[in-house]
Structures are given as C-alpha cells and as structure tokens.
Write a protein that holds these residues in place. Structure first.
Motif, PDB file in Angstrom:
ATOM      1  N   LEU A  23       1.099   4.219  -2.782  1.00  0.00           N
ATOM      2  CA  LEU A  23       0.992   5.872  -2.493  1.00  0.00           C
ATOM      3  C   LEU A  23       2.323   6.502  -2.978  1.00  0.00           C
ATOM      4  O   LEU A  23       2.051   7.760  -3.176  1.00  0.00           O
ATOM      5  CB  LEU A  23       0.740   5.868  -0.867  1.00  0.00           C
ATOM      6  CG  LEU A  23      -0.533   5.242  -0.460  1.00  0.00           C
ATOM      7  CD1 LEU A  23      -0.525   5.436   1.194  1.00  0.00           C
ATOM      8  CD2 LEU A  23      -1.617   6.171  -0.900  1.00  0.00           C
ATOM      9  N   SER A  24       3.349   5.970  -2.795  1.00  0.00           N
ATOM     10  CA  SER A  24       4.578   6.749  -3.057  1.00  0.00           C
ATOM     11  C   SER A  24       4.612   6.626  -4.671  1.00  0.00           C
ATOM     12  O   SER A  24       5.182   8.018  -5.210  1.00  0.00           O
ATOM     13  CB  SER A  24       5.837   5.540  -2.746  1.00  0.00           C
ATOM     14  OG  SER A  24       5.923   5.485  -1.437  1.00  0.00           O
ATOM     15  N   SER A  29       2.305   9.600  -5.155  1.00  0.00           N
ATOM     16  CA  SER A  29       2.790  11.013  -5.003  1.00  0.00           C
ATOM     17  C   SER A  29       4.046  11.234  -6.006  1.00  0.00           C
ATOM     18  O   SER A  29       4.023  12.336  -6.232  1.00  0.00           O
ATOM     19  CB  SER A  29       3.468  10.577  -3.641  1.00  0.00           C
ATOM     20  OG  SER A  29       2.556  10.168  -2.614  1.00  0.00           O
ATOM     21  N   ARG A  86       0.807  -1.306   0.004  1.00  0.00           N
ATOM     22  CA  ARG A  86      -0.102  -0.060  -0.019  1.00  0.00           C
ATOM     23  C   ARG A  86       0.989   1.291  -0.053  1.00  0.00           C
ATOM     24  O   ARG A  86       0.462   2.107  -0.639  1.00  0.00           O
ATOM     25  CB  ARG A  86      -0.910   0.120   1.288  1.00  0.00           C
ATOM     26  CG  ARG A  86      -1.891  -1.061   1.096  1.00  0.00           C
ATOM     27  CD  ARG A  86      -2.790  -1.145   2.511  1.00  0.00           C
ATOM     28  NE  ARG A  86      -3.814  -2.204   2.399  1.00  0.00           N
ATOM     29  CZ  ARG A  86      -4.415  -2.584   3.787  1.00  0.00           C
ATOM     30  NH1 ARG A  86      -4.127  -2.087   4.598  1.00  0.00           N
ATOM     31  NH2 ARG A  86      -5.500  -3.761   3.228  1.00  0.00           N
TER      32      ARG A  86
END
Length: 321
Positions: A264-265, A268, A260
């Motif tokens: 998200l990284s 981003s 997860r």
C-alpha cells in the motif's frame, strides 16, 4: 445408604468382603482393614462422619471443604490427604481434575469424591478378583500410583495435539489455530497448577516416618514422585513450546500485515504525485494550459504514464520492490 459407594473389609490376601450399612463401626476401628468410600455430594454423608467416635472434627471439616488443593497432613492417628486425578468422565475435559479426599489409619481408610474416579473403580475391581491391596496403606499406595499413571495419557494427547498444531502452522496460519493454541496452553496451565502441589504432597508422603507404610510401599511412592517429576518437566516443555508458537503466530501475522502495508505504501508513493497533477489540472478556472487544444488530454495522460513509469523504475532501482 446412597452416600456409601463401597463398604469393604479387606481380607489381607488381596480380596474383600462387602459390608452393609448396619455393620459399620461406631468409632474409628483399632483392628482389621476397613475401607469406606463416600459420595461427598450426598448430604447424609457428613452427619455419619461427624457421629463417628475418635474421628477428629478437623478431619470432617477438611473432607467437606469446598476449595481444596493437593496436601498431606498428620491429623489425629492418621494421615489426611487431598489428591487430584484427571477427569475421564464422558463429556468432560481431562484437565478439569477431580478431587479425592482421604483419611487413613493402619486399620481404617475413608475416601471421598464428588465425581467418579476410574482409579477407585480399578482398585475395587482388583479386590473383587482377589488381586487387590492387602492393607489400608496399600490402598493409598495404589491410589497415588494409578492417579499418576492415568495422567500420562492426557499429557501424551496434549503433546500430540501441540505437535500437529506446530506442523499445521508451518504450512499456513489460520484464525482457528490461534483459538486451539490458547485452549491447549490453558490445559497445560491447569495441569501444572495441580501437579506441582501434588508432587510436593506425595514427596512428603514418601518420607513418612509414622510406620504406616512398608519399605516396599515407600519405594513405590518414590517411583510415583519420579513419574510426577517427569510429567511436570513435559508440561513445562509444552508450556514453553506453546509460548513459542504464540510468539511465532504473532510474528507471522505481523509479517503478513507489514507486507500488505508495504504494498500500500508503494502504491501510495506512485499515485500521490499523479493524484496531485490530476487534481491540479482538474481545477475549473481560467488560464489552464491546453484548454483550447483537443489533444491536450491525451498529452496529459501520456505524461502521467511516463511519470508513473519513471517512479516505478526509480523504486525498483532503489530495491523498494
């Protein structure tokens, strides 16, 4: 007297004769085969034992001690034992083991419990049927065996539940599985806590040279030690398996969290430059390019889409996805 659960005289051929309170001896018997089974929770039990002549006071203190662990000691003319059995009473956990205190001589045996033990009931039923123990040492031999045999079902059940848990964890992890795993691991620890000293105590009993036991009885006691050794090996294996499952649970949870965080990284990484550009062109000061051109907003949107696509292709080429 309510604290006397059983008062019996063995007949030496597998049967018994039940006695009344008035027929109890005033001192430790030097002949015959008397068995007195007491309820430790009754306050009137201790005064009777204390009044019994030739019964060492240290025996009375040991029989009524609050905290006990499995042990075997020579005191006076007899053997003092503390053993543990699985708790098979209704609405009870089997690993909440029941203590049984025993003092035995060639002609007299005292057993004391606070909670009901099925092993005692088994022997008493055998005596009623005429197939029970022949002597006080035979009672003790059968008790060590029946207490140990009844542990096998509890250990087998624990093993089956851990096996089912292993299979369910292979299909997917749920929070309820962690609570169940902790519960079963604690049950394993509790059983090992008492079985290790119980094995040592019964092993000490198996090499007793006091002449209380016959050779056949010593063989039976050694078989009980072998059974306890096997149970302890099984519990050690279950403990290692539960530790492995706990580590696997933590690893799988970490992998899920890392996956997860990785997504998200990546998101981003894509939106950070886009956010920078939207923030830069969103300032409300003079000199911003395209302010007077009605198509500038759409050109800017197209540029953001192209930039995002280029970033995606670069990450995919670098095997970030």
């Amino acid at each position: 007297m309510s604290h006397f659960l059983h008062i019996v005289e063995l007949d030496g051929i597998g049967g018994m004769k039940e006695l009344s309170y008035e027929e109890l001896p005033k001192s430790v018997p030097k002949e015959g085969r008397l068995w007195v089974h007491l309820d430790r929770g009754m306050e009137s039990a201790q005064p009777w034992l204390a009044s019994l002549e030739d019964l060492p006071s240290s025996v009375v203190d040991a029989l009524f001690a609050e905290e006990t662990r499995p042990r075997v000691d020579h005191i006076g003319d007899g053997l003092l034992l503390t053993l543990r059995g699985v708790n098979l009473n209704p609405n009870s956990s089997p690993t909440d083991m029941v203590s049984l205190r025993i003092w035995v001589t060639p002609h007299f045996i005292i057993t004391m419990r606070r909670r009901r033990l099925l092993s005692i009931q088994d022997i008493f039923s055998e005596l009623k049927q005429g197939t029970g123990p022949l002597s006080t040492s035979d009672i003790l031999t059968r008790l060590t065996k029946t207490l140990t045999v009844r542990m096998s079902g509890t250990i087998d059940t624990l093993e089956d539940k851990l096996m089912d848990l292993e299979e369910s964890m292979g299909e997917g992890i749920e929070l309820s599985q962690r609570a169940l795993l902790v519960e079963k691991r604690l049950e394993t620890v509790r059983l090992r806590r008492f079985l290790i000293p119980q094995k040592e105590a019964i092993a000490k009993l198996s090499v007793d040279h006091s002449g209380l036991f016959t050779e056949e009885q010593l063989v039976d006691i050694r078989e009980t030690v072998n059974d306890l050794t096997r149970y302890l090996e099984s519990l050690e294996s279950l403990r290692e398996r539960s530790l492995f499952m706990q580590e696997e649970f933590v690893n799988l949870q970490s992998e899920r969290m890392n996956a997860r965080m990785y997504v998200l990284s990546l998101l981003s990484g894509i939106f950070l430059p886009l956010s920078f550009l939207t923030g830069l062109f969103g300032i409300n000061i003079g000199g911003m390019p395209g302010v007077d051109n009605g198509m500038s907003f759409w050109y800017f949107c197209i540029a953001l889409v192209v930039l995002g696509g280029v970033q995606y292709l670069m990450m995919k080429k670098s095997r970030w996805f």
